[in-house]
Enzyme design. Structure first.
Site, mmCIF file in Angstrom:
data_model
loop_
_atom_site.group_PDB
_atom_site.id
_atom_site.type_symbol
_atom_site.label_atom_id
_atom_site.label_comp_id
_atom_site.label_asym_id
_atom_site.label_seq_id
_atom_site.Cartn_x
_atom_site.Cartn_y
_atom_site.Cartn_z
ATOM 1 C CG HIS A 136 -7.829 -14.827 30.632
ATOM 2 N ND1 HIS A 136 -7.315 -13.612 30.987
ATOM 3 C CD2 HIS A 136 -6.933 -15.756 31.032
ATOM 4 C CE1 HIS A 136 -6.141 -13.798 31.576
ATOM 5 N NE2 HIS A 136 -5.887 -15.089 31.615
ATOM 6 C CE LYS A 148 -11.720 -0.340 25.688
ATOM 7 N NZ LYS A 148 -11.304 -1.063 26.905
ATOM 8 N NE ARG A 149 -7.133 -7.163 18.470
ATOM 9 C CZ ARG A 149 -6.502 -8.241 17.996
ATOM 10 N NH1 ARG A 149 -5.302 -8.563 18.445
ATOM 11 N NH2 ARG A 149 -7.057 -8.991 17.062
ATOM 12 C CE LYS A 173 -11.762 -5.707 24.023
ATOM 13 N NZ LYS A 173 -11.326 -5.452 25.404
ATOM 14 C CB THR A 225 -5.485 -4.539 32.016
ATOM 15 O OG1 THR A 225 -5.312 -4.847 30.627
ATOM 16 C CG2 THR A 225 -5.626 -5.804 32.834
ATOM 17 C CE LYS A 228 -2.420 -1.678 30.048
ATOM 18 N NZ LYS A 228 -2.653 -2.140 28.663
HETATM 19 C C1 LIG Z 1 -3.584 -2.875 28.134
HETATM 20 C C2 LIG Z 1 -3.585 -3.211 26.702
HETATM 21 C C3 LIG Z 1 -4.661 -3.896 26.146
HETATM 22 C C4 LIG Z 1 -5.898 -4.279 26.941
HETATM 23 O O1 LIG Z 1 -6.810 -3.218 26.896
HETATM 24 P P1 LIG Z 1 -8.350 -3.410 27.352
HETATM 25 O O2 LIG Z 1 -8.879 -2.030 27.313
HETATM 26 O O3 LIG Z 1 -8.290 -3.946 28.747
HETATM 27 O O4 LIG Z 1 -8.968 -4.320 26.399
HETATM 28 C C5 LIG Z 1 -4.638 -4.182 24.797
HETATM 29 N N1 LIG Z 1 -3.591 -3.833 24.030
HETATM 30 C C6 LIG Z 1 -2.533 -3.159 24.532
HETATM 31 C C7 LIG Z 1 -1.424 -2.766 23.615
HETATM 32 C C8 LIG Z 1 -2.489 -2.830 25.880
HETATM 33 O O5 LIG Z 1 -1.425 -2.175 26.363
#
Ligand SMILES: *Cc1c(COP(=O)(O)O)cnc(C)c1O
Length: 821
Positions: free
Chosen positions: A359, A547-548, A553, A655, A659
């Site tokens: 990952h 995101k985190r 990032k 991911t 979305k």
């Molecule tokens: C999809 C998702 C992530 C991942 O987000 P990235 O932008 O790909 O880092 C993190 N936390 C939650 C709650 C998510 O639904």
């Protein structure tokens, strides 16, 4: 659906009223929202249970190959609404709620968000389970039933404060305890070697401590079929209870020890994302759920099969990142010590059964356990790892003719540490990356030595997301719009969404699409008003980064750009720009000081800008507290712009990007992770791409020639913004508050310049934002681009990803479940 046991409005209504009466001794008028939630959840569980039983009856009869997806994290999000949708009982539930005057949304909000994961990795595991059930593949998710999931984030005075996540406080209506599948897991002690009469060594672990692992099963409902797979979460209990007998035998100490060990193992999810810390308790967690899973799977296999050599025909273990990597030596231990196989046959079975997903390529995230710790905690497992490595290094000499220096680079054990990724590669038949770019970097850079000797093991499986949760459930208006235009096949086969293409130039449909986005922005606006007490204008551009919080990032680059825009507005309050609402959601690891300071910066910038009446509401900044799956569903549906701005080469896939694309948000992003594949699907002209490529980043790193001071000295806009970090502009009471961030941009870590190249990419980021502004001014153009993003998101369904895993790695067969009337 022909075979479904029909659920009537009357039946469901009665079930809810009965549950309220029997559990709470109340009528519906007297019941609290929490009690109505419980009553509805138990009623829904009762509908699920027949299909759940039937699914496992079918598996018992057909005996299909089954995947066990081992993951330390499952970021499931709420179950009630999702189960209702996947069971297709949403209309019945709505009718019942109307008849009983229940506000379904308010009831659904009573469910705690099961947050047994940190971010993308845990959410991927959850999306995979949804797809496995929907595609009718036999599967178990295997993990830990943490008492406390990811912490609840509060923002107090602009700072992140962590609160414990007591998600089990009111019980979990969806779980079933399965005492009968309990197994013992052993830690510590010594290994005694016995010579048996046939000359074989027998290994006996002595003086160990043990705990009892007890599974709790949670149903995973497939969409519009009868398949209900299982998420099996292991709880730990003391094996020896406090009984008088053991006191009498002087085992008081042992009893207390076991009780403590059991309690501590499953206490809490480690809140680090993409960052490794070598804590003993973490290693205990890993071995605990891996050993329980492998033992139980072997027990089950042996009930049906006499020959253990057939294990790979019936079982696939999937190792989600290296966290469950002890699956490999644990399976070896059982095959050697309990099944008494020879090493070669045990190894053949193990490698054929195990597969591993990598990952990340960031070195700080790679797990390396000290020999001292692992050999003390798991003495027999360590012996097996040593032997795996001894034989591996021997093969490097004999088969691959490598020299000492090359072998030292690849050795699983080196400098007192065990490299878990290396063990996974050696012990699996298949190693995959999570996006094309990521897999290519693994093959050409990070793991090239392994790729050279095992080229056939490496392959790519680009991540995906489930459209059932992230469109059908999260954005019902857009889902209905799409279904009305092109039918509902997209729900189980997302590539059909491409049919939307024919409407992207249709003015009427563009207007309808933008109206839906507007309504979703109103919904998010209400959430923001309630939680942040900030008024946002749904006509402004909703620009979202969720995101985190991680330096790679680059939330910092985003907020620096906001600071830059604000400076422009202060110079010229009539600046021609479309009002913008910048929305952030991010948890920082509690020990990640710099990430937490970036949250404080975002909040201070928000405070200043939101309260400055001079800029005529042209910018608002909102930090949404406690980003999780439930509020993600609301934010994503309302996003116009999707910020995917990681330093190229650092984000394995992402991911969140998928979305947001699915929901018609347009990506502003770097050529990193799956962004590259998003651009390939929708066209670069329908994204806002900026910044260095991964090649440029990697070259610049190797050259070591990046000098942020040059940029600072030559770019007035940047200099002004960066200076505002230390002149008290955003922290009048403590001008040095953000000095650490200032230093990180200019001097980086320990004299090495900022490895995330924020100032380097800033100008092209700024230009990309200008383009967003100009494009949004043309509403028809924007609508077309947004619709094209939705229409071209078909590749990014986790159904596609899971089909690839099932066909190419696990070799699973679809196993249909037929309900007997
Ligand atoms: C999809 C998702 C992530 C991942 O987000 P990235 O932008 O790909 O880092 C993190 N936390 C939650 C709650 C998510 O639904």
């Amino acid at each position: 659906m022909m075979d479904r046991l029909d659920v009537t409005v009357e039946d469901l209504k009665e079930a809810i009223l009965e549950n309220i009466k029997n559990q709470f001794r109340k009528t519906i008028d007297q019941a609290s929202k929490e009690q109505i939630f419980q009553a509805l959840a138990f009623a829904v569980r009762d509908i699920i249970i027949d299909q759940w039983i039937e699914t496992h009856k079918t598996y018992d009869e057909v005996d299909p190959k089954t995947v066990y997806y081992l993951s330390m994290e499952f970021l499931m999000g709420r179950a009630l609404g999702n189960s209702i949708i996947n069971m297709k009982v949403d209309k019945v539930v709505k009718e019942v709620c109307e008849e009983l005057s229940i506000d379904l949304n308010a009831i659904e909000d009573m469910e705690p968000d099961p947050g047994l994961g940190n971010g993308g990795l845990g959410r991927l595991a959850a999306c995979f389970l949804d797809s496995l059930s929907t595609l009718e593949f036999p599967a178990y998710g295997c993990g830990i039933r943490y008492r406390y999931g990811i912490f609840e984030q509060k923002i107090i005075d602009g700072y992140q404060v962590e609160r414990p996540d007591e998600w089990l406080k009111n019980g979990n209506p969806f779980e079933v305890r399965r005492d009968e599948y309990g197994v013992e897991v052993r830690f510590f002690g010594d290994v005694r070697v016995l010579k048996t009469p046939n000359g074989r060594d027998k290994f006996i672990q002595e003086n160990y401590q043990s705990v009892k692992a007890v599974p709790y099963d949670i149903p995973i409902v497939g969409y519009d079929n009868n398949t209900v797979n299982t998420l099996r979460l292991w709880d730990a209990e003391a094996l020896v209870k406090f009984d008088l007998e053991s006191f009498d035998r002087g085992e008081y100490h042992k009893a207390v020890e076991q009780e403590n060990l059991a309690k501590s193992i499953v206490e809490v999810l480690y809140p680090n994302d993409n960052h490794y810390r070598g804590k003993e308790l973490r290693l205990k967690q890993q071995y605990f759920f891996v050993s329980a899973t492998v033992q139980q799977v072997i027990n089950k296999f042996k009930q049906k099969h006499a020959d253990i050599h057939e294990l790979p025909d019936k079982v696939a273990f999937h190792i989600n990142d290296t966290h469950p990597s002890l699956t490999i030596p644990e399976l070896m231990r059982i095959l050697l010590d309990e099944e008494e196989l020879e090493w070669e046959e045990a190894w053949d079975i193990t490698t054929k059964t195990c597969a591993y997903t990598n990952h990340t390529i960031m070195s700080e995230a790679l797990e390396k356990w000290p020999i001292e710790l692992l050999s003390r905690l798991l003495p027999r497992i360590y012996m097996i790892i040593e032997e795996i490595n001894r034989r591996f290094c021997l093969s490097l000499v004999n088969e691959f003719h490598l020299d000492k220096e090359q072998i030292d680079k690849m050795s699983i054990i080196m400098n007192g540490q065990i490299k878990m990724a290396f063990m996974c590669i050696v012990g699996s038949h298949c190693v995959n990356g999570v996006a094309v770019l990521h897999t290519e970097i693994l093959k050409k850079e990070e793991l090239k030595e392994f790729y050279n000797i095992y080229p056939g093991k490496f392959n790519n499986k680009t991540n995906g997301i489930t459209q059932r949760r992230f469109l059908l459930e999260a954005n019902p208006k857009l889902a209905d719009f799409i279904t009305d235009l092109i039918g509902d096949e997209w729900i189980t086969s997302l590539t059909h969404i491409k049919k939307l293409d024919q409407y992207v130039d249709d003015e009427q449909e563009q207007k309808e699409f933008m109206k839906i986005k507007y309504d979703n922005k109103v919904r998010l606006g209400k959430y923001i008003k309630k939680h942040n007490n900030i008024e946002v204008d749904p006509r402004s551009i909703f620009d979202v980064q969720i995101k985190r919080l991680h330096e790679y990032k680059r939330q910092l680059m985003n907020i620096l750009h906001v600071m830059y825009l604000y400076n422009k507005l202060l110079e010229n309050p009539d600046l021609d720009m479309i009002p913008r609402t910048f929305i952030f959601g991010a948890k920082a690891a509690p020990g990640y000081t710099r990430a937490k300071l970036i949250i404080k910066l975002i909040n201070n910038v928000a405070d200043r800008i939101n309260n400055d009446t001079n800029i005529k509401n042209k910018i608002k900044v909102v930090f949404i507290e406690n980003y999780n799956v439930s509020n993600a569903e609301i934010i994503i549906a309302a996003a116009d712009v999707s910020e995917q701005i990681s330093t190229a080469s650092k984000e394995a896939s992402g991911t969140g990007n998928m979305k947001l694309m699915l929901n018609g948000a347009i990506t502003i992003g770097t050529m990193d992770g799956a962004n590259i594949e998003i651009v390939e699907e929708v066209g670069e002209e329908n994204c806002f791409i900026f910044g260095m490529t991964s090649e440029e980043v990697i070259n610049l790193q190797h050259e070591n020639s990046y000098n942020p001071w040059d940029i600072y000295n030559n770019n007035e806009d940047i200099r002004k913004v960066v200076t505002q970090l230390i002149n008290g502009f955003y922290a009048p009471d403590d001008p040095d508050l953000f000095r650490e961030i200032y230093d990180s941009l200019l001097d980086g870590y320990g004299g090495r310049p900022d490895p995330y190249f924020i100032l380097k990419d800033f100008d092209s980021y700024k230009e990309a934002h200008k383009k967003i502004d100009a494009t949004y001014a043309n509403q028809r153009k924007w609508a077309k681009m947004a619709m094209l993003n939705t229409a071209n998101s078909g590749k990014f369904s986790s159904d596609r990803t899971i089909l690839q895993y099932a066909n190419e790695i696990w070799k699973l067969k679809k196993t249909e479940v037929i309900m007997e009337k």
